[in-house]
Design a protein around this motif. Structure first.
Motif, short mmCIF file in Angstrom:
data_model
loop_
_atom_site.label_atom_id
_atom_site.label_comp_id
_atom_site.label_asym_id
_atom_site.label_seq_id
_atom_site.Cartn_x
_atom_site.Cartn_y
_atom_site.Cartn_z
N LYS A 106 87.48 0.23 -42.82
CA LYS A 106 87.37 -0.99 -42.02
C LYS A 106 88.71 -1.70 -41.93
N GLN A 107 89.46 -1.69 -43.06
CA GLN A 107 90.76 -2.34 -43.07
C GLN A 107 91.75 -1.62 -42.16
N TRP A 108 91.67 -0.29 -42.14
CA TRP A 108 92.50 0.49 -41.22
C TRP A 108 92.27 0.03 -39.79
N LEU A 109 91.01 -0.02 -39.37
CA LEU A 109 90.68 -0.35 -37.99
C LEU A 109 91.13 -1.76 -37.64
N LYS A 110 90.97 -2.68 -38.58
CA LYS A 110 91.41 -4.05 -38.34
C LYS A 110 92.92 -4.10 -38.17
N GLY A 111 93.64 -3.38 -39.03
CA GLY A 111 95.09 -3.35 -38.94
C GLY A 111 95.57 -2.76 -37.63
N ILE A 112 94.91 -1.68 -37.20
CA ILE A 112 95.31 -1.03 -35.95
C ILE A 112 95.09 -1.97 -34.77
N GLU A 113 94.00 -2.71 -34.79
CA GLU A 113 93.72 -3.66 -33.71
C GLU A 113 94.81 -4.73 -33.62
N ASN B 178 91.56 7.05 -28.71
CA ASN B 178 90.45 6.40 -28.03
C ASN B 178 89.71 5.54 -29.07
N PHE B 179 89.86 4.24 -28.98
CA PHE B 179 89.34 3.37 -30.03
C PHE B 179 87.82 3.32 -30.07
N SER B 180 87.16 3.60 -28.97
CA SER B 180 85.70 3.65 -29.00
C SER B 180 85.21 4.84 -29.82
N GLU B 181 86.01 5.92 -29.85
CA GLU B 181 85.62 7.11 -30.62
C GLU B 181 85.89 6.95 -32.11
N ILE B 182 87.00 6.32 -32.46
CA ILE B 182 87.31 6.21 -33.89
C ILE B 182 86.44 5.18 -34.59
N GLU B 183 85.65 4.43 -33.83
CA GLU B 183 84.76 3.46 -34.44
C GLU B 183 83.76 4.12 -35.39
N ILE B 184 83.50 5.41 -35.20
CA ILE B 184 82.52 6.08 -36.07
C ILE B 184 82.98 6.15 -37.51
N VAL B 185 84.27 5.96 -37.77
CA VAL B 185 84.75 6.04 -39.15
C VAL B 185 84.46 4.76 -39.92
N ARG B 186 84.00 3.72 -39.24
CA ARG B 186 83.83 2.42 -39.89
C ARG B 186 82.90 2.48 -41.09
N ASP B 187 81.91 3.34 -41.06
CA ASP B 187 80.93 3.41 -42.15
C ASP B 187 81.32 4.37 -43.26
N GLY C 17 86.78 8.96 -44.86
CA GLY C 17 87.01 8.50 -43.51
C GLY C 17 88.36 8.90 -42.94
N ASP C 18 89.35 9.13 -43.81
CA ASP C 18 90.67 9.52 -43.31
C ASP C 18 90.60 10.84 -42.55
N TRP C 19 89.87 11.80 -43.09
CA TRP C 19 89.74 13.10 -42.43
C TRP C 19 89.08 12.97 -41.05
N LEU C 20 88.00 12.20 -40.99
CA LEU C 20 87.32 11.99 -39.72
C LEU C 20 88.21 11.22 -38.75
N PHE C 21 89.01 10.33 -39.27
CA PHE C 21 89.95 9.57 -38.44
C PHE C 21 90.96 10.50 -37.77
N TYR C 22 91.48 11.48 -38.51
CA TYR C 22 92.42 12.44 -37.92
C TYR C 22 91.74 13.26 -36.83
N LEU C 23 90.52 13.72 -37.11
CA LEU C 23 89.79 14.54 -36.14
C LEU C 23 89.53 13.77 -34.85
N THR C 24 89.04 12.54 -34.96
CA THR C 24 88.72 11.77 -33.76
C THR C 24 89.97 11.31 -33.03
N SER C 25 91.03 11.04 -33.77
CA SER C 25 92.29 10.63 -33.13
C SER C 25 92.88 11.79 -32.33
#
Length: 211
Positions: free
Chosen positions: A1-8, A110-119, A124-132
C-alpha cells in the motif's frame, strides 16, 4: 500500500523504491537511467547481493536462479521484451529479488492493473513486476550485470519476518494462479512452476493430516 501511495505522489517519469534495509553504490542511478533512452523499457534493474550488518555477502541471487534456469541469461547486460522475460523466467520465480535494485518507468505502467497488489503484504513485489511489465504488450525490461545494490538481512528484516509464514505461501499460490490464467506458457515452464509449488509445500512442511 505504501508503494502505491508513493508512486501516486511522484512527479516525474521514473521512480525508485529505496527501502530502509537497502543501500546502493553512488553510481546506481547513473548506470540504470540510460536504459530508458529506449522509451519502451518499463523497468531496469541491476545485480543485487544479500549482506549482513557488517556488509559481508551472505547470499547470491544467481545461486538461487541456478536451481531453475541456465544462468547465462544474467551473465551479461540485456534488454528483452516483457513477454520473453515473463514466459521464460519471471513466471516461475521472482527473478528480481530486491525491489530497490529496480528503477521503474511510470509512463509504461497501467495503474488500474497494479491495484491488485494492494492486498498483498508478503509477495506483492513479484506481482508488481509482473503487472508492471505486462501493462503494455511492447514493454521491455533492462538488466545491468553491475553489482550496485545491497539488501541487508538481519533478525528484523522483512525477509526473516516472512520466512515460512502460511500467509506468504497463500500469496505465492495466488500469483501462480494469476500467471497460469494470464499467460500461454510452454510445457517446460509449466513443469518448472509445478515443481516450485511442490518444493514450497516441502519447504513449509505443512501438516495436512487435520485438513
Amino acid at each position: 500500500k505504501q508503494w502505491l501511495k508513493g508512486i501516486e505522489l511522484t512527479q516525474y517519469d521514473y521512480f525508485w523504491i529505496a527501502e530502509a534495509d537497502d543501500y546502493c553504490e553512488l553510481n546506481f542511478l547513473e548506470v540504470l537511467l540510460p536504459a530508458f533512452d529506449d522509451e519502451k523499457v518499463a523497468l531496469a534493474y541491476c545485480q543485487s547481493k544479500f549482506v549482513n550488518l557488517k556488509g559481508e555477502i551472505i547470499a547470491d541471487e544467481v545461486d538461487y536462479k541456478r536451481k531453475y534456469f541456465s544462468i547465462e541469461h544474467w551473465l551479461s547486460n540485456y534488454v528483452v521484451s516483457q513477454e520473453f522475460e515473463i514466459l521464460n523466467y519471471l513466471s516461475v520465480i521472482n527473478t528480481i529479488p530486491n525491489a530497490s535494485a529496480v528503477v521503474f518507468n511510470k509512463q509504461r505502467i497501467n495503474f488500474s492493473e497494479i491495484e491488485i497488489v494492494r492486498d498483498y503484504n508478503k509477495a506483492g513485489d513479484w506481482l508488481f513486476y509482473l503487472t508492471s511489465l505486462g501493462a503494455f504488450v511492447d514493454n521491455k525490461i533492462s538488466y545491468d550485470i553491475s553489482l550496485l545494490n545491497y539488501y541487508v538481512r538481519h533478525e528484523n528484516s522483512a525477509y526473516i519476518s516472512n520466512y515460512q509464514k502460511p500467509e506468504l505461501f497463500k500469496e505465492l499460490l495466488h500469483i501462480y494462479e494469476f500467471v497460469l490464467q494470464n499467460y500461454n506458457l510452454t510445457f517446460s515452464t509449466n513443469q518448472l512452476i509445478f515443481k516450485q509449488i511442490y518444493d514450497l509445500l516441502l519447504w513449509y512442511d505443512f501438516d495436512f493430516t487435520n485438513e
